[in-house]
Structure formats: C-alpha cells, structure tokens
Design a protein around this motif. Structure first.
Motif, PDB file in Angstrom:
ATOM      1  N   MET A   1       0.832  -1.199   0.000  1.00 37.84           N
ATOM      2  CA  MET A   1       0.000   0.000   0.000  1.00 37.84           C
ATOM      3  C   MET A   1       0.869   1.251   0.000  1.00 37.84           C
ATOM      4  O   MET A   1       1.944   1.271   0.596  1.00 37.84           O
ATOM      5  CB  MET A   1      -0.906   0.014   1.247  1.00 37.84           C
ATOM      6  CG  MET A   1      -2.029  -0.991   1.195  1.00 37.84           C
ATOM      7  SD  MET A   1      -3.160  -0.802   2.620  1.00 37.84           S
ATOM      8  CE  MET A   1      -2.073  -1.316   3.952  1.00 37.84           C
TER       9      MET A   1
ATOM     10  N   GLU B   1      -2.572   5.353   1.623  1.00 29.36           N
ATOM     11  CA  GLU B   1      -3.538   4.258   1.803  1.00 29.36           C
ATOM     12  C   GLU B   1      -3.329   3.607   3.164  1.00 29.36           C
ATOM     13  O   GLU B   1      -4.294   3.265   3.866  1.00 29.36           O
ATOM     14  CB  GLU B   1      -3.376   3.222   0.684  1.00 29.36           C
ATOM     15  CG  GLU B   1      -3.820   3.704  -0.675  1.00 29.36           C
ATOM     16  CD  GLU B   1      -3.588   2.661  -1.750  1.00 29.36           C
ATOM     17  OE1 GLU B   1      -4.244   2.725  -2.779  1.00 29.36           O
ATOM     18  OE2 GLU B   1      -2.721   1.770  -1.543  1.00 29.36           O
ATOM     19  N   TYR B   2      -2.069   3.401   3.515  1.00 28.69           N
ATOM     20  CA  TYR B   2      -1.746   2.789   4.807  1.00 28.69           C
ATOM     21  C   TYR B   2      -2.273   3.654   5.961  1.00 28.69           C
ATOM     22  O   TYR B   2      -2.875   3.162   6.914  1.00 28.69           O
ATOM     23  CB  TYR B   2      -0.234   2.603   4.922  1.00 28.69           C
ATOM     24  CG  TYR B   2       0.210   1.946   6.213  1.00 28.69           C
ATOM     25  CD1 TYR B   2       0.040   0.581   6.414  1.00 28.69           C
ATOM     26  CD2 TYR B   2       0.808   2.701   7.222  1.00 28.69           C
ATOM     27  CE1 TYR B   2       0.454  -0.026   7.591  1.00 28.69           C
ATOM     28  CE2 TYR B   2       1.215   2.106   8.400  1.00 28.69           C
ATOM     29  CZ  TYR B   2       1.032   0.749   8.581  1.00 28.69           C
ATOM     30  OH  TYR B   2       1.426   0.160   9.766  1.00 28.69           O
TER      31      TYR B   2
ATOM     32  N   GLU C   1      -4.758   5.774   5.845  1.00 26.25           N
ATOM     33  CA  GLU C   1      -6.214   5.713   5.856  1.00 26.25           C
ATOM     34  C   GLU C   1      -6.703   4.444   6.547  1.00 26.25           C
ATOM     35  O   GLU C   1      -7.709   4.461   7.271  1.00 26.25           O
ATOM     36  CB  GLU C   1      -6.757   5.778   4.419  1.00 26.25           C
ATOM     37  CG  GLU C   1      -6.678   7.160   3.802  1.00 26.25           C
ATOM     38  CD  GLU C   1      -7.533   8.173   4.570  1.00 26.25           C
ATOM     39  OE1 GLU C   1      -8.632   7.817   5.040  1.00 26.25           O
ATOM     40  OE2 GLU C   1      -7.070   9.326   4.721  1.00 26.25           O
ATOM     41  N   LYS C   2      -6.009   3.345   6.319  1.00 23.67           N
ATOM     42  CA  LYS C   2      -6.355   2.092   7.009  1.00 23.67           C
ATOM     43  C   LYS C   2      -6.182   2.253   8.521  1.00 23.67           C
ATOM     44  O   LYS C   2      -7.024   1.813   9.318  1.00 23.67           O
ATOM     45  CB  LYS C   2      -5.462   0.955   6.507  1.00 23.67           C
ATOM     46  CG  LYS C   2      -5.791   0.465   5.117  1.00 23.67           C
ATOM     47  CD  LYS C   2      -7.097  -0.335   5.111  1.00 23.67           C
ATOM     48  CE  LYS C   2      -7.345  -0.939   3.740  1.00 23.67           C
ATOM     49  NZ  LYS C   2      -8.629  -1.691   3.721  1.00 23.67           N
TER      50      LYS C   2
END
Length: 281
Positions: A4, A8-9, A11-12
C-alpha cells in the motif's frame, strides 16, 4: 502482493483508530485520549473526558513535542504533562508507526489521566508522613516505658531493702522485751524484800514500785513499736507487690509499643510501594 501507498496505509490506520479506540476508551478504567498522526500532522483525535488537548485534524505536529521526538528517534517516548500545560495532568505515551516498507508512517499517542496518580501519590505521602510520626511517637513511648520499668525496679529494690532493715528491729524489740521482763522480776523481788524489811524497807519498796512501772511502760512501748513496725512491713509489702505489677505492665507496654513501631515501619514501606505503583499509572 502490491504494498500500500503511505496515504492508503494511513487511511487504514485511521479507519482502525476510529473503529477500535472508542471501544477501548469505554472499557479503559482511567480517563484516556488517543491521537493519530502521520509524519507531518494530526489525522485523528479522540479526546477523553478530562484529558484533552486543543487540536484539530490536519494540525501540524508541534516541533518539540513527544510525538516529534518519537518520529525523529523512532522509539516510544513517555512524558508527564502538568496541569499548567493543557489544564489537566496526564501521561503522554507516543509510539512511532512503520509502514509496510519499514519507513516511518506516523505516531499513535495515548494520554492517560494522572488525576488518580496524584490522589494516590498524595495519600501515600500523607501515609508515609503519618506513619513516620506514629513510629517516632511509639519509639518514644517504648523508651519511656522501658525507663519507667527500670525506675520501678529500683523502687522495688529499695522497698525490699527497707523490709530487710525493718526485720533487724526484731532483735531490738526482743531485747526491750527481755529488759522489761527482767525489770518486772526485779521489781517483784524488790517488793518482796521491802516487805520483809518492814519499816526500814519502805524506801526500797518505793523504788521497787517505780521499777515495776518502768517495766510495764517498756513492755507497752515495745508492743506499740511492734504493731507499728508490723504495719509498716505490711504496707511496704503491698507497695512491693504493686511495684512488681507495675513493672510487669511497663515491660508489656514497652514490648507492645515496639510491635506497633515495627508495624509502622512496614506501613511506611507499604506507602513507598504505593508511591512507586502510582508512578506507573
């Protein structure tokens, strides 16, 4: 599997933060707050009831904060912040986060209220101070009781010495009684001889009468002295018995207060342990 991207990481992580940490906050026994940052700014924030800092999402990370230190040094940093900083005292723990490639991704910060620690620390301090005062007082009482027992022992010895000396008066009384008895016999014999001598022994008879009076007076005095000495001996014996009981009680008191002092020592140690535990909160 493709790794990711950093955004993205993050957001996770933010999604997990918003899903899980409110539940953790509800079940956590202390007031806590949570904050999530990337490498530059805050991304999520969950304030506590009392533990709160004036921040908003997208606010830059303060340059000299524990969060910045955790990012720069890539290690967990803890710090205690006083009430003067944000209005309530709390412990801040900032843990750096790495992305899938091992690079710094952000920081998860936990703020734990120090209110209970301050209360516990104050109580431990008061307990330690009180136990120290009680310990000092009990040591003084124990020493006083020991000194009193020693003084009572001395008085007991003096009383026993007086009783011993009084017993020596028995010989004196015995001598007085013998003198009285002999004087009585002498007076009787003198009266008999005066009677035999008739008119010529009248003066001798007067002397004999005075001797008998002296003998009777000596005997009466001896009896009175004997009674007085017997009373004194009884009273001294009573005093001796009382002093003996007082000495035993003083020794018991000294032992009891020493036990109390030992308990206060243990209490002081417990107070120190409580303070140590309070610092872990």
């Amino acid at each position: 599997m493709e790794k990711m991207r950093p955004e993205e990481y993050m957001e996770k992580l933010k999604e997990a933060f918003e899903t899980v940490l409110p539940i953790v906050q509800d079940v956590f026994p202390l007031d806590v707050m949570f904050a999530l940052t990337d490498t530059e700014k805050f991304r999520a924030y969950l304030p506590g009831k009392e533990v709160a800092i004036p921040m908003r999402p997208d606010m830059p990370i303060p340059p000299r904060s524990g969060i910045r230190g955790a990012l720069d040094e890539m290690r967990t940093i803890s710090a205690n912040l006083g009430e003067e900083v944000y209005g309530t005292a709390f412990k801040s723990v900032s843990k750096p986060l790495r992305d899938e490639s091992g690079q710094a991704a952000g920081v998860l910060t936990l703020g734990i209220s120090l209110k209970n620690q301050q209360i516990l620390d104050g109580a431990a301090e008061h307990l330690a101070q009180s136990s120290g005062e009680v310990r000092t007082a009990t040591h003084d009482i124990a020493q006083t009781a020991t000194d009193l027992a020693s003084e009572i022992g001395t008085l007991k010895e003096i009383g026993q010495s007086v009783v011993s000396e009084l017993k020596k008066t028995d010989d004196i009384l015995r001598f007085i009684k013998e003198v009285s008895e002999n004087s009585t016999l002498l007076g009787i014999n003198a009266s008999i001889e005066a009677a035999h001598a008739g008119e010529q022994g009248r003066g001798f008879g007067v002397v004999a009468k005075e001797i008998r009076k002296m003998a009777e007076s000596s005997a009466a005095s001896a009896r009175q002295i004997e009674q007085i000495l017997a009373t004194i001996q009884n009273r001294i014996q009573m005093l001796d018995d009382t002093l003996g009981r007082c000495a035993a009680q003083s020794e018991h008191q000294a032992a009891a207060t020493e036990e109390i002092a030992a308990s206060m020592e243990q209490l002081a140690e417990s107070a120190a342990e409580i303070k140590s535990i309070a610092k872990l909160l």
